[in-house]
Design a protein around this motif. Structure first.
Motif, PDB file in Angstrom:
ATOM      1  N   VAL A  94       0.877  -1.164   0.000  1.00  0.00           N
ATOM      2  CA  VAL A  94       0.000   0.000   0.000  1.00  0.00           C
ATOM      3  C   VAL A  94       0.918   1.219   0.000  1.00  0.00           C
ATOM      4  CG1 VAL A  94      -1.788   1.270   1.251  1.00  0.00           C
ATOM      5  CG2 VAL A  94      -1.839  -1.238   1.201  1.00  0.00           C
ATOM      6  N   TYR A  95       0.705   2.110  -0.956  1.00  0.00           N
ATOM      7  CA  TYR A  95       1.598   3.237  -1.177  1.00  0.00           C
ATOM      8  C   TYR A  95       1.005   4.533  -0.628  1.00  0.00           C
ATOM      9  CZ  TYR A  95       3.648  -0.208  -4.259  1.00  0.00           C
ATOM     10  OH  TYR A  95       4.214  -1.362  -4.741  1.00  0.00           O
ATOM     11  N   ALA A  96       1.884   5.468  -0.323  1.00  0.00           N
ATOM     12  CA  ALA A  96       1.446   6.770   0.190  1.00  0.00           C
ATOM     13  C   ALA A  96       0.697   7.525  -0.910  1.00  0.00           C
ATOM     14  CB  ALA A  96       2.639   7.587   0.667  1.00  0.00           C
ATOM     15  N   PRO A  97      -0.508   8.012  -0.606  1.00  0.00           N
ATOM     16  CA  PRO A  97      -1.262   8.762  -1.606  1.00  0.00           C
ATOM     17  C   PRO A  97      -0.768  10.199  -1.772  1.00  0.00           C
ATOM     18  CG  PRO A  97      -2.532   8.571   0.402  1.00  0.00           C
ATOM     19  CD  PRO A  97      -1.293   7.763   0.600  1.00  0.00           C
ATOM     20  N   VAL A  98      -0.105  10.717  -0.743  1.00  0.00           N
ATOM     21  CA  VAL A  98       0.421  12.084  -0.748  1.00  0.00           C
ATOM     22  C   VAL A  98       1.784  12.081  -0.060  1.00  0.00           C
ATOM     23  CG1 VAL A  98      -1.823  13.269  -0.784  1.00  0.00           C
ATOM     24  CG2 VAL A  98      -0.811  12.618   1.416  1.00  0.00           C
ATOM     25  N   SER A  99       2.584  13.100  -0.323  1.00  0.00           N
ATOM     26  CA  SER A  99       3.868  13.252   0.357  1.00  0.00           C
ATOM     27  C   SER A  99       3.648  13.944   1.691  1.00  0.00           C
ATOM     28  CB  SER A  99       4.824  14.100  -0.491  1.00  0.00           C
ATOM     29  OG  SER A  99       5.120  13.460  -1.700  1.00  0.00           O
ATOM     30  N   GLY A 100       4.415  13.528   2.707  1.00  0.00           N
ATOM     31  CA  GLY A 100       4.281  14.161   4.012  1.00  0.00           C
ATOM     32  C   GLY A 100       4.988  13.380   5.097  1.00  0.00           C
ATOM     33  N   THR A 101       4.487  13.535   6.308  1.00  0.00           N
ATOM     34  CA  THR A 101       5.040  12.873   7.476  1.00  0.00           C
ATOM     35  C   THR A 101       4.139  11.707   7.861  1.00  0.00           C
ATOM     36  OG1 THR A 101       5.910  14.988   8.240  1.00  0.00           O
ATOM     37  CG2 THR A 101       5.776  13.227   9.866  1.00  0.00           C
ATOM     38  N   VAL A 102       4.732  10.531   8.050  1.00  0.00           N
ATOM     39  CA  VAL A 102       3.977   9.346   8.445  1.00  0.00           C
ATOM     40  C   VAL A 102       3.541   9.494   9.901  1.00  0.00           C
ATOM     41  CG1 VAL A 102       4.081   6.835   8.760  1.00  0.00           C
ATOM     42  CG2 VAL A 102       5.262   7.915   6.822  1.00  0.00           C
ATOM     43  N   ALA A 103       2.287   9.147  10.164  1.00  0.00           N
ATOM     44  CA  ALA A 103       1.744   9.266  11.518  1.00  0.00           C
ATOM     45  C   ALA A 103       0.952   8.018  11.879  1.00  0.00           C
ATOM     46  CB  ALA A 103       0.836  10.495  11.612  1.00  0.00           C
ATOM     47  N   ALA A 104       0.988   7.665  13.154  1.00  0.00           N
ATOM     48  CA  ALA A 104       0.160   6.565  13.648  1.00  0.00           C
ATOM     49  C   ALA A 104      -1.302   6.996  13.613  1.00  0.00           C
ATOM     50  CB  ALA A 104       0.560   6.215  15.074  1.00  0.00           C
ATOM     51  N   LEU A 105      -2.210   6.043  13.407  1.00  0.00           N
ATOM     52  CA  LEU A 105      -3.634   6.380  13.411  1.00  0.00           C
ATOM     53  C   LEU A 105      -4.067   7.013  14.732  1.00  0.00           C
ATOM     54  CD1 LEU A 105      -5.674   3.551  11.630  1.00  0.00           C
ATOM     55  CD2 LEU A 105      -5.202   5.866  10.843  1.00  0.00           C
ATOM     56  N   THR A 106      -3.422   6.627  15.809  1.00  0.00           N
ATOM     57  CA  THR A 106      -3.791   7.169  17.125  1.00  0.00           C
ATOM     58  C   THR A 106      -3.619   8.684  17.201  1.00  0.00           C
ATOM     59  OG1 THR A 106      -1.579   6.676  17.951  1.00  0.00           O
ATOM     60  CG2 THR A 106      -3.310   5.037  18.386  1.00  0.00           C
ATOM     61  N   THR A 107      -2.842   9.265  16.267  1.00  0.00           N
ATOM     62  CA  THR A 107      -2.620  10.716  16.276  1.00  0.00           C
ATOM     63  C   THR A 107      -3.598  11.477  15.386  1.00  0.00           C
ATOM     64  OG1 THR A 107      -1.034  10.701  14.445  1.00  0.00           O
ATOM     65  CG2 THR A 107      -0.149  10.335  16.667  1.00  0.00           C
TER      66      THR A 107
ATOM     67  N   LEU B  58      -9.665  22.875   9.215  1.00  0.00           N
ATOM     68  CA  LEU B  58      -9.817  21.425   9.230  1.00  0.00           C
ATOM     69  C   LEU B  58      -8.443  20.786   9.068  1.00  0.00           C
ATOM     70  CD1 LEU B  58     -12.906  21.123   6.853  1.00  0.00           C
ATOM     71  CD2 LEU B  58     -12.892  21.055   9.356  1.00  0.00           C
ATOM     72  N   SER B  59      -8.245  19.659   9.711  1.00  0.00           N
ATOM     73  CA  SER B  59      -6.982  18.938   9.606  1.00  0.00           C
ATOM     74  C   SER B  59      -6.840  18.341   8.208  1.00  0.00           C
ATOM     75  CB  SER B  59      -6.931  17.815  10.640  1.00  0.00           C
ATOM     76  OG  SER B  59      -5.809  16.987  10.410  1.00  0.00           O
ATOM     77  N   ILE B  60      -5.618  18.394   7.674  1.00  0.00           N
ATOM     78  CA  ILE B  60      -5.352  17.759   6.382  1.00  0.00           C
ATOM     79  C   ILE B  60      -4.708  16.379   6.565  1.00  0.00           C
ATOM     80  CG2 ILE B  60      -5.294  19.927   5.102  1.00  0.00           C
ATOM     81  CD1 ILE B  60      -2.211  19.728   5.104  1.00  0.00           C
ATOM     82  N   CYS B  61      -4.609  15.911   7.794  1.00  0.00           N
ATOM     83  CA  CYS B  61      -4.080  14.577   8.081  1.00  0.00           C
ATOM     84  C   CYS B  61      -4.900  13.549   7.292  1.00  0.00           C
ATOM     85  CB  CYS B  61      -4.146  14.300   9.581  1.00  0.00           C
ATOM     86  SG  CYS B  61      -3.368  12.751  10.039  1.00  0.00           S
ATOM     87  N   THR B  62      -4.219  12.656   6.588  1.00  0.00           N
ATOM     88  CA  THR B  62      -4.853  11.743   5.641  1.00  0.00           C
ATOM     89  C   THR B  62      -4.708  10.287   6.077  1.00  0.00           C
ATOM     90  OG1 THR B  62      -4.525  13.322   3.850  1.00  0.00           O
ATOM     91  CG2 THR B  62      -4.824  11.022   3.214  1.00  0.00           C
ATOM     92  N   PRO B  63      -5.754   9.703   6.681  1.00  0.00           N
ATOM     93  CA  PRO B  63      -5.709   8.285   7.036  1.00  0.00           C
ATOM     94  C   PRO B  63      -5.746   7.393   5.789  1.00  0.00           C
ATOM     95  CG  PRO B  63      -7.387   9.445   8.306  1.00  0.00           C
ATOM     96  CD  PRO B  63      -6.948  10.362   7.211  1.00  0.00           C
ATOM     97  N   VAL B  64      -4.975   6.309   5.845  1.00  0.00           N
ATOM     98  CA  VAL B  64      -4.982   5.273   4.819  1.00  0.00           C
ATOM     99  C   VAL B  64      -5.199   3.971   5.581  1.00  0.00           C
ATOM    100  CG1 VAL B  64      -3.708   4.175   2.943  1.00  0.00           C
ATOM    101  CG2 VAL B  64      -3.316   6.598   3.461  1.00  0.00           C
ATOM    102  N   VAL B  65      -6.390   3.388   5.433  1.00  0.00           N
ATOM    103  CA  VAL B  65      -6.746   2.242   6.275  1.00  0.00           C
ATOM    104  C   VAL B  65      -7.355   1.108   5.456  1.00  0.00           C
ATOM    105  CG1 VAL B  65      -7.135   3.678   8.312  1.00  0.00           C
ATOM    106  CG2 VAL B  65      -9.042   3.143   6.842  1.00  0.00           C
ATOM    107  N   CYS B  66      -7.244  -0.087   6.022  1.00  0.00           N
ATOM    108  CA  CYS B  66      -7.932  -1.258   5.496  1.00  0.00           C
ATOM    109  C   CYS B  66      -9.260  -1.350   6.232  1.00  0.00           C
ATOM    110  CB  CYS B  66      -7.128  -2.521   5.752  1.00  0.00           C
ATOM    111  SG  CYS B  66      -5.578  -2.549   4.868  1.00  0.00           S
ATOM    112  N   MET B  67     -10.325  -1.589   5.498  1.00  0.00           N
ATOM    113  CA  MET B  67     -11.632  -1.621   6.132  1.00  0.00           C
ATOM    114  C   MET B  67     -12.498  -2.703   5.501  1.00  0.00           C
ATOM    115  SD  MET B  67     -13.243   1.841   4.463  1.00  0.00           S
ATOM    116  CE  MET B  67     -14.926   1.429   4.787  1.00  0.00           C
ATOM    117  N   GLY B  68     -13.624  -2.949   6.097  1.00  0.00           N
ATOM    118  CA  GLY B  68     -14.560  -3.931   5.565  1.00  0.00           C
ATOM    119  C   GLY B  68     -14.450  -5.249   6.288  1.00  0.00           C
ATOM    120  N   LYS B  69     -15.098  -6.260   5.734  1.00  0.00           N
ATOM    121  CA  LYS B  69     -15.171  -7.578   6.364  1.00  0.00           C
ATOM    122  C   LYS B  69     -13.851  -8.333   6.325  1.00  0.00           C
ATOM    123  CE  LYS B  69     -20.044  -8.097   5.312  1.00  0.00           C
ATOM    124  NZ  LYS B  69     -21.031  -8.786   4.508  1.00  0.00           N
ATOM    125  N   MET B  70     -13.060  -8.110   5.273  1.00  0.00           N
ATOM    126  CA  MET B  70     -11.810  -8.856   5.107  1.00  0.00           C
ATOM    127  C   MET B  70     -10.648  -8.016   5.648  1.00  0.00           C
ATOM    128  SD  MET B  70     -10.350 -10.494   1.643  1.00  0.00           S
ATOM    129  CE  MET B  70      -8.705 -11.137   1.552  1.00  0.00           C
TER     130      MET B  70
END
Length: 150
Positions: A5-18, A115-127
């Motif tokens: 899974v690749y970064a959709p935008v350039s920036g600083t990597v952050a944990a979802l908790t942030t 508004l925050s521009i922080c961009t979550p990239v997550v796996c979701m759904g049943k699988m």
């Protein structure tokens, strides 16, 4: 087999908790990471190869050939902008490749609306994946590996 899974935008990597949204930060949407993008006019890239399940101005769900749903959510609460600052380049049902442009995003519109521009990239759904492995360092370029689904 691992799926990149690749970064959709350039920036600083952050944990979802942030991520400044309780649903994302608690992992309710699903596991993953976030990228706090460098502000400006950004070309948003597809994080994976697959089919666009859902495309909105601020969020994209792509289903990988293996059946994983990968969500890219451009900013937090950016649905309030009603599409302002976003130009979608893909629609529902379109086949796309990892790294292909899916949107153009003028982050200043979200920032002016406080508004925050922080961009979550997550796996979701049943699988859901059995494991995600972070592949990135603190800073990442769009199109570079962010994490793998194992």
């Amino acid at each position: 087999m691992s799926i990149a899974v690749y970064a959709p935008v350039s920036g600083t990597v952050a944990a979802l908790t942030t991520v400044p949204d309780p649903v994302f930060s608690a992992g309710i949407v699903g596991p993953g990471w976030a990228v706090d993008p460098f502000p400006g006019g950004l070309t948003v890239l597809s994080p994976c190869t697959g089919v666009v399940k859902k495309a909105t101005p601020h969020a994209y769900i792509i289903v990988t050939p293996e059946g994983h749903n990968v969500l890219v959510h451009l900013g937090v609460d950016t649905v309030k902008l009603k599409g302002q600052g976003f130009l979608s380049l893909v629609g529902d049902g379109r086949e796309i490749s990892a790294g292909q442009p899916i949107a153009v995003w003028n982050t200043s519109v979200a920032q002016k609306a406080e508004l925050s521009i922080c961009t979550p990239v997550v796996c979701m759904g049943k699988m859901l994946p059995t494991r995600l492995s972070l592949q990135a360092e603190a800073k990442i370029e769009a199109g570079k590996p962010l994490f793998t689904i194992d």
